[in-house]
Design an enzyme around this catalytic site. Structure first.
Site, short mmCIF file in Angstrom:
data_model
loop_
_atom_site.label_atom_id
_atom_site.label_comp_id
_atom_site.label_asym_id
_atom_site.label_seq_id
_atom_site.Cartn_x
_atom_site.Cartn_y
_atom_site.Cartn_z
CG HIS A 1 -5.73 -8.78 -38.47
ND1 HIS A 1 -6.48 -7.64 -38.37
CD2 HIS A 1 -6.52 -9.69 -39.06
CE1 HIS A 1 -7.67 -7.84 -38.91
NE2 HIS A 1 -7.73 -9.09 -39.33
CD GLU B 1 -14.69 -15.67 -35.74
OE1 GLU B 1 -15.70 -14.98 -35.44
OE2 GLU B 1 -13.95 -15.40 -36.70
#
Lengths: 336, 267
Positions: free
Chosen positions: A139, A70
């Site tokens: 998450h 990322e």
């Protein structure tokens, strides 16, 4: 586009996911500088299938699969944008955007001001927040407040399919880095979506999505869905709740919020994230100042319980800002 | 199993679920959910072992998808620079979600990246039990006794999709999966044992013992109570922290007092 082709008009019912896809398809077709990159956006058709079909239609140069890296590809988005490209970077969920935080906060957000306006960074980062599928602490987070606290970024958070399309298109056409906060539970939500390829939802404009006279519920993203449900429930109890969908967090449309609170004299701010130092903290502070003379009760807020989200279903449900807690908060503001 | 069921007797008391299993008693410091996030943490565990003069080593598991993260390179550099007792075990199952190693890594022989840090690296057939035991034993000894960190790449395969949402067929063929199932380590070990004269009834007994253990674990998990909602915040802060937070209550968001301050914070 050829002058003989008539642009579609009217609306069509589609999901939030399809609306995002349509926005990207239109923007890819409109502007050659637009390209998509991210993990699994091509061959796999997107972790949440938002980009399904776009690789086939536009090819691997414009719909570019990346490794899991990322920081690397968000940063590559910053650089490409500085040279005039229009990258749309997909991050699988907002949790993973933290890995690229340095590129977003220390780089993308700084380009305009730090270089005195000599160069711009028209980068779009799309990513969903949200919780509720027992995905546990790492998450299930909603960090848009962090990003919205950063000068130099723009942050939008569509709460329905029409705005998903309109705000994503506005983000692609914007000259600055825009973070588009999508939402996991909203991906399957259906709604009417304008088909006109030139239709965009302006950044920095909130919307009253339900009119009411007793209390204003201020929300964004999935909290709007929750607030609308609660408003219906409250209606059955004789409480008339207005719901303001912020749509854009930075810039923030305080005028629309304040005008609503001036009518209802009560405000409840709702978010999916943790309230401390969060979006609701900002909204409550602004209402407190802008509407001091209008308020009949202190501004209240509801959000995620301030714990890393636990796995067990019963704990997860207790932690999330469910309808029951929102409704109870609304009643407490109205002293009922 | 109780953790997978989200029950109070689970290894993380129902807080972690499948992604965050741990067993501190056995030296297992956690499953983590952010790709490569565990690598610097494991490096720090190895640093602590050195500082505490313990003759142990860390095995840090990662997938083939993790080697393109910055944290991978940073961890390898620290481990090599500080001579830490750690073996980075890459479980290369050929796909990071739906992306094959060849589509993600410019150097698809992942073990070779160790050389950038002058660290030992090697690749082993991850479906060959003896080879894995030999290589991991040897590398762990080097880590423990000589402070030599290493990378061990075990090549294997994932039969199913990445998650419940992935059927696992969009990016590979059924034939490929079938061919790999035929060289599955369990199949291979079974064949080896048979060739060594172990008869089928003994192998079946091993199978039924495994089934029995799973059944017992499921029964235990089913019988374990759900975690108590009144203890929602348990474990978040160290014992004694409640006192530090007690003056934060005025003006709390709606419900917050019950949900965290009263729900086991600091207890």
């Amino acid at each position: 586009m050829s002058a003989t082709v008539t642009a579609p008009t009217g609306t069509e019912v589609m999901t939030y996911r399809e609306a995002l896809r349509l926005a990207m398809r239109e923007e890819l077709a409109r502007d050659e500088r637009v390209f998509i990159m991210g993990e699994e956006v091509g061959l796999f058709e997107g972790s949440y299938k938002v980009t399904a079909g776009l690789l086939d239609e536009f090819g691997p140069d414009r719909v570019r699969d990346t490794p899991i890296s990322e920081e690397g590809f968000v940063g590559a988005g910053v650089g490409a944008a500085m040279l005039g490209e229009r990258p749309i970077v997909e991050i699988m969920t907002i949790n993973f955007l933290l890995v690229a935080m340095d590129q977003v906060i220390n780089h993308a957000a700084k380009v305009g001001a730090m270089f005195g306006g000599e160069v711009r960074c028209p980068l779009v980062i799309r990513t969903p927040n949200g919780a509720g599928n027992q995905l546990t602490a790492q998450h299930s987070q909603s960090f848009e407040g962090w990003f919205a606290s950063t000068p130099g970024l723009k942050v939008v958070a569509p709460a329905n399919p029409a705005d998903a399309k309109g705000l994503l298109k506005a983000a692609v056409r914007d000259e600055d880095p825009v973070l588009v906060i999508e939402n996991l539970p909203l991906y399957k939500q259906k709604g009417e979506v304008p088909l006109d390829p030139e239709h965009v939802t302006p950044i920095g404009r909130a919307q009253v999505v339900r009119e009411g006279s007793d209390i204003t519920l201020v929300a964004h993203s999935y909290a709007v869905t929750r607030s609308l449900e609660v408003a219906e429930q409250l209606g059955e109890e004789g409480i008339s709740a207005e719901v303001v969908d912020l749509r854009s967090l930075r810039p923030l449309d305080v005028e629309t919020v304040a005008a609503s609170v001036a009518r209802t004299n009560h405000a409840l701010c709702v978010e999916e994230g943790w309230p401390s130092y969060g979006v609701t903290a900002e909204i409550a502070a602004r209402i407190g100042k802008a509407c001091f003379d209008d308020l009949d009760a202190p501004v209240e807020r509801v959000g995620m319980a301030e714990v890393p989200l636990p796995y067990a279903k019963n704990l997860e449900l207790a932690a999330m800002p469910g309808a029951k807690r929102i409704a109870a908060a609304a009643r407490s503001v109205l002293n009922r | 199993m109780a953790e997978l069921f989200g029950r109070s007797d689970g290894c993380a008391h129902g807080r972690g679920g499948s992604m965050h299993l741990l067993d501190v008693g056995r030296g297992f410091y956690g499953g983590w959910g952010i790709v490569a996030g565990q690598l610097p943490v494991a490096t720090g565990l190895a640093l602590a072992l050195v500082r505490q003069d313990r003759s142990q080593a860390v095995v840090c598991e990662l997938g083939d998808g993790a080697v393109n993260m910055g944290a991978w390179h940073e961890s390898l550099n620290l481990a090599a620079l500080w001579h830490l007792p750690i073996v980075f075990l890459i479980v290369n199952n050929e796909y990071g979600m739906g992306t094959s190693v060849a589509r993600a890594s410019a150097e698809p022989e992942l073990w070779r990246r160790a050389s950038a840090h002058r660290m030992h690296g090697e690749r082993v057939d991850g479906d060959d039990l003896d080879a894995v035991v030999e290589a991991s034993t040897r590398l762990l000894q080097g880590a423990r006794r000589e402070g030599r960190p290493a990378v061990l790449e075990a090549v294997t395969y994932r039969y199913r999709g990445h998650s419940v949402a992935d059927a696992g067929l969009a990016y590979r063929t059924r034939e490929e999966i079938k061919a790999r199932q035929e060289i599955d380590p369990i199949v291979r070990v079974r064949r080896q044992l048979r060739e060594a004269g172990i008869d089928d009834s003994e192998l079946e007994a091993v199978d039924s013992r495994a089934d029995e253990r799973v059944r017992a674990a499921v029964e235990f998990a089913d019988a374990s109570p759900e975690p108590d909602v009144a203890r929602l915040a348990a474990g978040m802060y160290a014992p004694g922290s409640a006192e530090q937070f007690e003056r934060m209550r005025p003006g709390s968001p709606f419900g917050e007092e019950a949900l965290t301050f009263d729900a086991g914070l600091g207890a």
